[in-house]
Design an enzyme around this catalytic site. Structure first.
Site, mmCIF file in Angstrom:
data_model
loop_
_atom_site.group_PDB
_atom_site.id
_atom_site.type_symbol
_atom_site.label_atom_id
_atom_site.label_comp_id
_atom_site.label_asym_id
_atom_site.label_seq_id
_atom_site.Cartn_x
_atom_site.Cartn_y
_atom_site.Cartn_z
ATOM 1 N N GLY A 40 -9.214 -7.244 -15.426
ATOM 2 C CA GLY A 40 -9.964 -7.846 -14.323
ATOM 3 C C GLY A 40 -9.087 -8.824 -13.562
ATOM 4 O O GLY A 40 -8.289 -9.551 -14.154
ATOM 5 N N GLY A 42 -10.467 -10.825 -10.845
ATOM 6 C CA GLY A 42 -11.236 -11.776 -10.046
ATOM 7 C C GLY A 42 -10.681 -13.164 -10.283
ATOM 8 O O GLY A 42 -9.554 -13.331 -10.771
ATOM 9 N N LEU A 43 -11.468 -14.175 -9.954
ATOM 10 C CA LEU A 43 -10.962 -15.541 -10.100
ATOM 11 C C LEU A 43 -10.478 -15.808 -11.514
ATOM 12 O O LEU A 43 -9.415 -16.378 -11.726
ATOM 13 C CB LEU A 43 -12.046 -16.540 -9.709
ATOM 14 N N ALA A 44 -11.265 -15.404 -12.508
ATOM 15 C CA ALA A 44 -10.895 -15.706 -13.888
ATOM 16 C C ALA A 44 -9.660 -14.909 -14.309
ATOM 17 O O ALA A 44 -8.702 -15.473 -14.849
ATOM 18 C CB ALA A 44 -12.067 -15.408 -14.821
ATOM 19 N N GLY A 45 -9.665 -13.604 -14.050
ATOM 20 C CA GLY A 45 -8.559 -12.753 -14.500
ATOM 21 C C GLY A 45 -7.250 -13.048 -13.781
ATOM 22 O O GLY A 45 -6.187 -13.121 -14.406
ATOM 23 N N ARG A 330 -32.124 -21.727 -7.435
ATOM 24 C CA ARG A 330 -32.354 -20.331 -7.060
ATOM 25 C C ARG A 330 -33.558 -19.703 -7.751
ATOM 26 O O ARG A 330 -34.332 -18.987 -7.129
ATOM 27 C CB ARG A 330 -31.102 -19.522 -7.398
ATOM 28 N N HIS A 401 -28.185 -10.949 -8.474
ATOM 29 C CA HIS A 401 -26.973 -11.518 -7.910
ATOM 30 C C HIS A 401 -25.924 -11.869 -8.956
ATOM 31 O O HIS A 401 -24.762 -11.525 -8.819
ATOM 32 C CB HIS A 401 -27.356 -12.784 -7.132
ATOM 33 N N ARG A 435 -27.849 -20.329 -13.042
ATOM 34 C CA ARG A 435 -26.630 -20.939 -12.522
ATOM 35 C C ARG A 435 -26.907 -21.631 -11.192
ATOM 36 O O ARG A 435 -27.599 -21.089 -10.338
ATOM 37 C CB ARG A 435 -25.549 -19.880 -12.316
ATOM 38 N N LEU A 441 -17.622 -19.991 -9.053
ATOM 39 C CA LEU A 441 -16.194 -20.041 -8.722
ATOM 40 C C LEU A 441 -15.527 -21.090 -9.596
ATOM 41 O O LEU A 441 -14.431 -20.911 -10.112
ATOM 42 C CB LEU A 441 -16.020 -20.378 -7.240
#
Lengths: 637, 250
Positions: A40, A42-45, A330, A401, A435, A441
């Site tokens: 992955g 994304g931000l983490a990977g 939310r 989401h 969350r 993020l």
């Protein structure tokens, strides 16, 4: 199996610093002997890959898309939280920690969340140094806005494209390490199996999506940063390729899956408009800073919104929650929108939409100011719906989401499989049952830039490097399992497409395990999913072969895992006999229809252990202890 | 208002990069005008799958215009006829009943066809790897507000940073040049104070890599700007040229 969260001792504000000191280090000269697999980007990977490579480890990084820059973190719009208190409005690490624990309806680990709040400030510093073009004030300092459920302005943003800019920052850092030959990049790869040797994660099996080749990759540790499972609902704000396969392969190899029923339904999405629809589009929550949510006071009022006078509009969030108004978290906003529509007050063709109106904000600030803040979102809305939100209110409705649940990890982000670490949305740890906006993020980057570089080292320090290569029997076995599954999918040659079955699965989950749930519905959904699973394995059709590019085969494999995953999700929802955050059971609500927690019996993480094909998983409980926040009924009035 | 239309599609089909491709004709019937272009292809593909035929391969992911994964040349224009729109955000209300729609992959020496409408854009990754970043390791960054950036400068950097790396600029360019893509990243980082220390080396390395990857030269046709789904301006190309000359004179 005993879940050990490995939360360090000591006062909460010192836990992480002390822990970092206690963690073993790998000698700089030895780091280059280790290979780490990261799935992955994304931000983490991406942030983990870059940071680990900078330390000297050899990193093999995998992504499904043609480039690491396309991971779905890129679509996050609103912003990223940090406790900088640049606005002098009373923010602090403790307040961000407190808000996050409360926002998650007291179902997250205190120690993890506190660490997240501490690290939040480093993230902003790091991203600015990378050249992320955050919004600025005229004096050149960083701008902030308040965001979903917070009463301080702590959200940093780059227009409505914060996720894009943060991801491109991390992608830049990753690209730099590719150039330095510390990261080897494998794009267009699907991870289809996890390989364990002597109970430790030592590699993965991937399918090359261009050639169809089944590939074996060995490493000294495996990091999954494979995102959430929101696409289990078929229609969601996730990208089309987002899937639960990697997490499910890990689960079936012994990694516990925690709190799958904690799913987030986001209140401000463009409503569903047809059966052919492939995804739903989010309209950033930041719109709720200036937009007012309302429905007509009369059922079936078909007048144009502009023709309905203020006195005949029900601004139901402002009415019910005077202190937070349209900015309630939310889960609360979503449930209230659903409640209005279920009662018949909904608007639009389907009656499943509410208005989000900018009339007053435009009158107050002028169209230019609103355009500067939300221009790209308004344009996107107009492209999709052909309606101009400057002139008439947007129509919105909640959609799947984000998923708070994920693979269980300890304080070091390691799963119940030794050497398997899980980062970002793919783990469960920080958001509890709901969350808050602009926290995803933050968590992805905290895990990747600032946590895993320390905790992975402590694991590797006790492992001899390079003990396993792909000649090991475990790799042969795992890759032949993968081939068997692919062949099976191709051989069914039934009469239904995998999208058709996925759509049906999504509808079952949305109807019975969406914004509200009940015992009877969940039981029914389990039966329906079991039948659908049978239908899939006897009646799906996948044309072509496993050689070369076959996008239908890719999707079919993902649907198969979503079907298995759904059963665990439904069972988790059924056994959590309380309401909290995104999990709302009709039988457990306050007199004012708010989620009613049962702290005596359910103040725990529900971690599920795989127990074999078609058997109920085994439940393990990690108790949650709250020493720094007082458990209370969340109130946003 | 929702209505349905019928279209005739002429789609580029190519089994893989080693064989020749050809145009195939498909009928797209009962297409709702609220569908996106990709949803229209989904509908055609569902029909092909049920007939046991190979569906049209195409790249796509976020379907909200930000990931940059989708893209095809529609009636001769990258991402189709709407300005500032990715293919996934192009809706069928912009087509009329009975239209013939020609769909082809990006055409460029640097973007080889993988299958049907799917092309290999890894050359873009290679260009970024050559220098499209600021060389800072994780940790040790100073406080974010220690580097003030004037608002107008931050806005210009953001204008450039909006590039989604889809490759439409290359597909639109008669020379298949990647100047708009490269200049967007060079501009973003050259404008910001954080990016200045490496500005000279970065522009030289990225331009040189762009040439190596087989992209053509800029002929000031401005097709890239006209077709860019994010409206990236060729002002960035001018800025990159200035940066390049400055760097070369050093």
């Amino acid at each position: 199996m005993k879940l050990d969260s490995k939360i360090p001792d000591g006062p909460i504000a010192e836990k992480w610093d002390r822990h970092k000191f206690d963690l073993k280090l790998v000698n700089p000269a030895n780091k280059r002997k280790y290979t780490v697999i990261v799935v992955g980007t994304g931000l983490a990977g991406a942030s983990a890959s870059a940071s680990l490579a900078e330390l000297g480890y050899n990193v093999k990084t995998f992504c499904i898309q043609d480039s690491p820059r396309r991971a779905h973190s890129i679509a996050a719009q609103g912003g990223i939280n940090a406790a900088k208190n640049y606005q002098n409005d009373g923010d602090s690490v403790f307040r961000l920690f407190y808000d996050t624990v409360k926002g998650g309806d007291f179902r997250a680990r205190e120690a993890n969340v506190y660490r997240l709040a501490q690290i939040s400030n480093n993230i902003i510093d790091q991203c600015v140094a990378q050249g992320v073009p955050f919004a600025r004030e005229y004096g050149g300092l960083l701008a902030n806005r308040s965001f979903g459920g917070a009463q301080v302005s702590r959200t940093f943003y780059a227009r409505g494209q914060t996720g894009q800019q943060l991801l491109l920052g991390a992608y830049g850092a990753l690209s730099r390490q590719v150039a330095a030959k510390k990261v080897t990049l494998f794009a267009r790869r699907d991870m289809l199996e996890l390989v364990l040797v002597d109970g430790k994660a030592k590699g993965i099996i991937t399918r090359n999506l261009v050639t169809g080749d089944i590939e074996k990759h060995a490493g000294d540790a495996v990091i999954l940063a494979t995102g959430g499972y929101g696409n289990v609902f078929f229609l969601s704000t996730n990208a089309m390729a987002c899937n639960v396969t990697a997490a499910m392969r890990a689960y079936k190899k012994g990694a516990c899956f925690a709190n799958p029923c904690f799913t987030q339904i986001h209140p401000t999405c463009i409503p569903v408009h047809g059966d052919y629809q492939s995804k739903l589009t989010l309209m950033s929550e930041s719109l709720r800073n200036d937009g007012r949510v309302w429905v007509p006071k009369t059922i079936g009022d078909k007048r144009k919104p502009a023709d309905i006078p203020d006195s005949e509009r029900n601004y139901f969030l402002e009415e019910k929650y005077p202190s937070f108004g349209n900015l309630v978290p939310r889960d609360v906003a979503s449930r209230n929108a659903k409640e209005q529509c279920d009662k018949g007050f909904g608007v639009g063709e389907t009656g499943y939409a509410v208005y989000l109106d900018f009339k007053d904000a435009i009158a107050r600030d002028g169209e230019d100011v609103i355009r500067k803040k939300y221009g790209n979102l308004f344009t996107m809305y107009e492209k999709i719906t052909a309606e101009d939100p400057y002139k008439s209110p947007m129509m919105i409705y909640p959609a799947s989401h984000y998923t708070m649940g994920g693979l269980w990890v300890d304080y070091n982000l390691m799963s119940t499989i030794n050497g398997l670490f899980v980062l970002g949305e793919a783990n469960f740890s920080d958001h509890g049952a709901n969350r808050l906006g602009a926290s995803a993020l933050m968590q992805g980057l905290a895990d990747g830039y600032f946590i895993i570089p320390y905790t992975l080292g402590a694991y590797l320090a006790k492992e001899k490097p390079g003990t396993v290569n792909t000649d090991h029997d475990a790799f042969t076995e795992a890759s032949s399992d993968v081939v068997t599954t692919l062949d099976k999918l191709l051989s069914i040659k039934g009469k239904r497409t995998c999208d058709d079955i996925h759509r049906e699965l999504g509808k079952i989950l949305w109807d019975y395990c969406g914004m509200s749930r009940n015992e009877e519905g969940l039981e029914k959904a389990k039966t329906l999913v079991k039948n659908l699973k049978k239908e899939f394995w006897t009646n799906v059709t996948v044309p072509g072969t496993a050689a070369g590019m076959n996008q239908t085969l890719e999707r079919a494999g993902r649907v198969a895992e979503f079907l298995d995953f759904s059963l665990m999700l439904l069972e988790d929802a059924r056994t959590r006999r309380e309401s909290c955050g995104g999990h709302f059971n009709d039988a457990f609500q306050t007199d004012e229809n708010e989620a009613l927690r049962d702290d005596e019996h359910f103040s725990h993480v529900a971690a599920w252990e795989y127990n074999g094909e078609d058997r109920e998983p085994i439940l393990h409980k990690e108790p949650l202890v709250f020493e720094h926040v007082t458990l209370s009924q969340r109130s946003y009035k | 208002m929702t209505k349905t239309i019928n279209l005739t599609l002429k789609v580029w089909r190519q089994k893989n990069g080693n064989v020749k491709g050809r145009m195939e004709t498909y009928e797209a019937r009962g297409i709702s005008t609220d569908m996106s272009f990709l949803e229209m292809i989904d509908v055609v593909n569902e029909g092909l799958i049920l007939k046991g035929e190979d569906p049209i391969a195409f790249d796509h992911d976020c379907r909200e215009g930000i990931c940059g994964m989708c893209g095809a040349v529609v009636n001769g224009r990258p991402h189709g006829p709407e300005k500032g729109t990715t293919l996934c955000q192009l809706h069928m209300r912009h087509f009329d009943d009975g239209d013939e729609v020609v769909v082809e992959p990006w055409r460029s020496r640097a973007f080889k066809v993988i299958k049907d409408l799917v092309v290999d854009r890894s050359a873009f990754d290679s260009i970024i790897q050559a220098g499209g970043y600021i060389s800072v390791n994780t940790g040790g960054a100073q406080d974010a507000n220690a580097i003030p950036v004037p608002q107008n400068v931050a806005e210009k950097a953001m204008d450039a940073a909006e590039c989604i790396g889809c490759g439409a600029c290359v597909a639109a360019c008669p020379n298949a040049s990647a100047m708009l893509f490269v200049s967007a990243k060079v501009s973003q980082l050259a404008l910001l104070p954080q990016g200045r220390p490496e500005a000279a080396g970065r522009v030289k390395a990225m331009v040189s890599k762009m040439d190596d990857m087989g992209f053509g030269h800029c002929g000031n046709e401005r097709e890239c700007e006209a077709e860019c789904p994010k409206n990236i301006s060729i002002v960035n190309i001018a800025r990159m040229n200035r940066e390049f000359i400055k760097a070369s004179l050093k």
